[in-house]
Design an enzyme around this catalytic site. Sequence first.
Site, PDB file in Angstrom:
ATOM      1  N   ASP A  14       0.870  -1.175   0.000  1.00 19.18           N
ATOM      2  CA  ASP A  14       0.000   0.000   0.000  1.00 19.18           C
ATOM      3  C   ASP A  14       0.907   1.225   0.000  1.00 19.18           C
ATOM      4  OD1 ASP A  14      -2.421   1.547   0.291  1.00 19.18           O
ATOM      5  OD2 ASP A  14      -1.857   1.879   2.371  1.00 19.18           O
ATOM      6  N   SER A  15       0.293   2.376  -0.221  1.00 15.79           N
ATOM      7  CA  SER A  15       1.065   3.618  -0.178  1.00 15.79           C
ATOM      8  C   SER A  15       1.522   3.937   1.252  1.00 15.79           C
ATOM      9  CB  SER A  15       0.206   4.758  -0.713  1.00 15.79           C
ATOM     10  OG  SER A  15      -1.033   4.780  -0.037  1.00 15.79           O
ATOM     11  N   TYR A  46      -0.608   8.489  -2.487  1.00 14.43           N
ATOM     12  CA  TYR A  46      -0.597   8.241  -3.930  1.00 14.43           C
ATOM     13  C   TYR A  46      -1.836   8.886  -4.583  1.00 14.43           C
ATOM     14  CZ  TYR A  46       2.961   4.434  -3.640  1.00 14.43           C
ATOM     15  OH  TYR A  46       4.107   3.676  -3.465  1.00 14.43           O
ATOM     16  N   GLY A  47      -2.869   9.067  -3.765  1.00 12.22           N
ATOM     17  CA  GLY A  47      -4.180   9.483  -4.301  1.00 12.22           C
ATOM     18  C   GLY A  47      -4.205  10.878  -4.890  1.00 12.22           C
ATOM     19  N   CYS A  77      -3.832  -1.005  -2.037  1.00 10.34           N
ATOM     20  CA  CYS A  77      -4.134   0.403  -2.323  1.00 10.34           C
ATOM     21  C   CYS A  77      -5.145   0.505  -3.472  1.00 10.34           C
ATOM     22  CB  CYS A  77      -2.829   1.097  -2.706  1.00 10.34           C
ATOM     23  SG  CYS A  77      -3.016   2.830  -3.075  1.00 10.34           S
ATOM     24  N   ASN A  78      -6.262   1.154  -3.195  1.00 10.01           N
ATOM     25  CA  ASN A  78      -7.297   1.308  -4.230  1.00 10.01           C
ATOM     26  C   ASN A  78      -6.823   2.210  -5.360  1.00 10.01           C
ATOM     27  OD1 ASN A  78     -10.332   0.372  -3.261  1.00 10.01           O
ATOM     28  ND2 ASN A  78      -8.879   0.625  -1.607  1.00 10.01           N
ATOM     29  N   THR A  79      -6.010   3.212  -5.019  1.00  8.00           N
ATOM     30  CA  THR A  79      -5.501   4.125  -6.052  1.00  8.00           C
ATOM     31  C   THR A  79      -4.648   3.336  -7.043  1.00  8.00           C
ATOM     32  OG1 THR A  79      -5.541   5.955  -4.483  1.00  8.00           O
ATOM     33  CG2 THR A  79      -4.131   6.212  -6.403  1.00  8.00           C
ATOM     34  N   GLU A 156      -5.482   8.322   9.592  1.00  8.84           N
ATOM     35  CA  GLU A 156      -4.068   8.229  10.027  1.00  8.84           C
ATOM     36  C   GLU A 156      -3.888   8.801  11.434  1.00  8.84           C
ATOM     37  OE1 GLU A 156      -0.835   8.015   8.090  1.00  8.84           O
ATOM     38  OE2 GLU A 156      -1.768   7.006   6.406  1.00  8.84           O
ATOM     39  N   CYS A 188     -11.224   2.949  -0.634  1.00  7.35           N
ATOM     40  CA  CYS A 188      -9.914   3.430  -0.188  1.00  7.35           C
ATOM     41  C   CYS A 188      -9.541   2.635   1.053  1.00  7.35           C
ATOM     42  CB  CYS A 188      -9.994   4.923   0.137  1.00  7.35           C
ATOM     43  SG  CYS A 188      -8.498   5.567   0.900  1.00  7.35           S
ATOM     44  N   THR A 189      -8.268   2.237   1.124  1.00  8.07           N
ATOM     45  CA  THR A 189      -7.812   1.404   2.248  1.00  8.07           C
ATOM     46  C   THR A 189      -8.146   1.978   3.627  1.00  8.07           C
ATOM     47  OG1 THR A 189      -5.724   2.569   1.970  1.00  8.07           O
ATOM     48  CG2 THR A 189      -5.825   0.313   1.156  1.00  8.07           C
ATOM     49  N   HIS A 190      -8.112   3.309   3.721  1.00  2.21           N
ATOM     50  CA  HIS A 190      -8.288   3.926   5.039  1.00  2.21           C
ATOM     51  C   HIS A 190      -9.741   3.986   5.504  1.00  2.21           C
ATOM     52  CE1 HIS A 190      -4.268   5.250   4.097  1.00  2.21           C
ATOM     53  NE2 HIS A 190      -4.143   5.858   5.270  1.00  2.21           N
TER      54      HIS A 190
HETATM   55  N1  DGL Z   1      -3.995   3.766  -0.094  1.00  5.83           N
HETATM   56  C1  DGL Z   1      -4.714   4.808  -0.783  1.00  5.83           C
HETATM   57  C2  DGL Z   1      -5.984   4.209  -1.426  1.00  5.83           C
HETATM   58  O1  DGL Z   1      -6.467   3.169  -1.026  1.00  5.83           O
HETATM   59  C3  DGL Z   1      -5.100   5.942   0.148  1.00  5.83           C
HETATM   60  C4  DGL Z   1      -3.917   6.769   0.604  1.00  5.83           C
HETATM   61  C5  DGL Z   1      -3.191   7.439  -0.530  1.00  5.83           C
HETATM   62  O2  DGL Z   1      -3.716   8.393  -1.138  1.00  5.83           O
HETATM   63  O3  DGL Z   1      -2.098   6.994  -0.838  1.00  5.83           O
HETATM   64  O4  DGL Z   1      -6.490   4.775  -2.345  1.00  5.83           O
END
Ligand code: DGL
Length: 276
Positions: A14-15, A46-47, A77-79, A156, A188-190
Amino acid sequence: MNFMNNTNPIGIFDSGVGGLTVVKKITTLLPNENIVYFGDTARVPYGTKSNETVIEYAIQDAKFLQTKNVKIIIVACNTVSSIALDVLREKFDIPVIGMIEPGSKLALKKTKNNRIGIIGTNATVNNKAYSSFLLKENKNIEVFEKACPLFVPLAEEGLINHPATKLIAEEYLSDLKELNIDTLILGCTHYPILASTIQEVMGNNVELIDSGTAAGIIVKNYLEGRGLLNNSNNLGTSEFFVSDLPKRFKEIAERFLGRSLKHVHKIDLETIHNLL
Ligand code: DGL
């Protein structure tokens, strides 16, 4: 082609810390599996980055996991899943599982009125990966997307069930609430970390879909189908690697996973660059 053994670890990247939501699902579902996690904490988020940059980082992240002989890569990571999944599948001979397909399929199973909402980072929403997949599977689906970028720092910071999170959730979700959706993909993971507040704002008639849970089931079936499940009777090990701030990651991870971690390793970005 690497020789794959069922005791090889599952690789997850993940990011940053968000992919821990997926680690948690995998360890519950597959407690005997060894896990190697990489969080790119030096370059998160990353988003907010361009597709080109996300693809470059994703290849480096996957290469790092490849050096650990992983038997499968989960792109938590969804992004990255929205932008780089095809590139990763082309470049690596290890199976790569993303978040879009599992989350979408679960949402399609759950919706009764065919109205599905998706929330994610700016990059995920702009790339329309979820809506394209949903509409390809079922043309009668109506899809409504909304970027909720502030949810990442709120999660976070651990502002769970906090008034600030509620206020921002109300602001972001007010449009979606008017649209009579019955299913909402947490793209999104979060976001699963903030699920209780999101549920409270959306109301109990909207079912929340956690793509990480859906992906965990797909990974289990995939490994089972190929005889790659670790059939050891011992609990699996987890190794965590990050590109910056290992101490902070360790604190968040311990809070989030509810267990103490022996060590979080720091990998220099230079080492990761040189893997290309
Ligand atoms: N991990 C990213 C996602 O799931 C969220 C955090 C980021 O923007 O890197 O999209």
